[in-house]
Design an enzyme around this catalytic site. Sequence first.
Site, short mmCIF file in Angstrom:
data_model
loop_
_atom_site.label_atom_id
_atom_site.label_comp_id
_atom_site.label_asym_id
_atom_site.label_seq_id
_atom_site.Cartn_x
_atom_site.Cartn_y
_atom_site.Cartn_z
N SER A 42 44.11 53.71 -31.10
CA SER A 42 44.27 52.39 -31.70
C SER A 42 45.72 52.17 -32.07
CB SER A 42 43.40 52.26 -32.96
OG SER A 42 43.93 53.05 -34.00
N LYS A 43 46.08 50.90 -32.24
CA LYS A 43 47.48 50.58 -32.53
C LYS A 43 47.91 51.05 -33.91
CE LYS A 43 46.07 45.86 -33.73
NZ LYS A 43 46.09 44.47 -33.30
N ARG A 44 46.95 51.46 -34.74
CA ARG A 44 47.32 51.99 -36.06
C ARG A 44 47.97 53.36 -35.94
NH1 ARG A 44 42.39 49.71 -36.92
NH2 ARG A 44 41.30 51.69 -36.73
#
Length: 434
Positions: free
Chosen positions: A223-225
């Site tokens: 995920s982009k996190r």
Amino acid sequence: AKKAGGQFIIRIEDTDRTRLVEGSEKRILASLDWLGIPHNEGPDIGGPYAPYRQSDRLKNYKKYAEELISKNYAYYCFCTSERLEEMRKSQEAAHKPPMYDGLCKKIDLQGAKDRVAKGEKHVIRMNVPDTGVTKFTDLIRGEVSFENALIDDQVILKSDGYPTYHLGVVIDDHEMKISHIIRGEEWISSTPKHILLYTFFGWEIPKIAHVSVLRNPDRSKLSKRKNPVWVSDYKAKGYLPEAILNYLASLAWSYPDGRDIFSVDEMMQVFDISQLKTSAPIFDVEKLRWMNGEYIRKMSDAALIEKLYAFDEAIPKDDTKMMSILPLVKERMKTLAEFWSLASFFFEPPKVFERPVNIRLSAIAKSALLDCEWTHDVMEQGVRNASEKAGLKARDVFMELRLAVTGKTVGPPLLESLEILGKEEAFSRLSFRA
């Protein structure tokens, strides 16, 4: 698709307006273009099944949703968000799966239509059978089955007139004559709803496969996190499209002879979707960096220079100088971005030094080189002789020479670098420090 002689179609599924990201369509198309994956139909080039944005196809979904209602395969639901929230809390308290309780299914059709005609807010839900089993054969995972009693009466048309994913993809896949649906494993639980919709409409069901979701090294979902997830992020970091394609292809599938490096064309010759792995592949950025370095080394120097010019406009366009620099840095590069880090000192004196230069040692190096012929072997011997005469270790003097000239303690071969810089430029840097 290409191996099978099929078409690659881009359809923008933008019906969840709360999650719409401005500019994402443009980024998707730009990324695919950069990767060298051409499409046959799409929102930018059109095609026989236009339009290719779901937000431009709303009347279509409403028509089909009402067709399902007329056949008793769907119904109007007037439940408020407050009632639905209370229902879910009650189900959780009773340790029951969160599902719609079917309240509005009991409203007679004419009564429901009258309420709709009066403008009462509503959605349209699937009317899922309470008994029986829905099955499908996954091309990767084999037969998968779900008890209908555990399948929710899914909302298929929202109160704003937009379809949910489930109705939108089924209608569009049918109308665009999609033969194969290949998507992430998180959609497995939604597939029986789609199978039911195909059945309700009396349409042929496409072949379906669910691929494993990419994971971080700690097994969490990519995920982009935690990591950059846009292709353009990796482009900006200096990765090559060929390396990205190769690496992604190798994550859930293995080349039959075990090789790591292969082209898309080579993959197309031997690829079989049934060989995709069901275990979650780990997206390892270090493995991608290694592979990118392999692709950089495979390129001709001339091709790499063009790539570098296109990647970083700050690199001075001097082909002759670049041709002399590349043999010193190419083996060390893993990404295009690393060229400037390794080679910037060839173009401009260092502005920042890893640590203060030892003036005495750099002065010894300068004096040793003063009357030297500007060739590798002569320079090396001169520094070694001067170091021995001063009672110093030659490696310490070489280190200080490197630091004074490049600003760093580690980098390309020093004496070869000095040959490229030239005596005048090297001395100007030593004079500046000494």
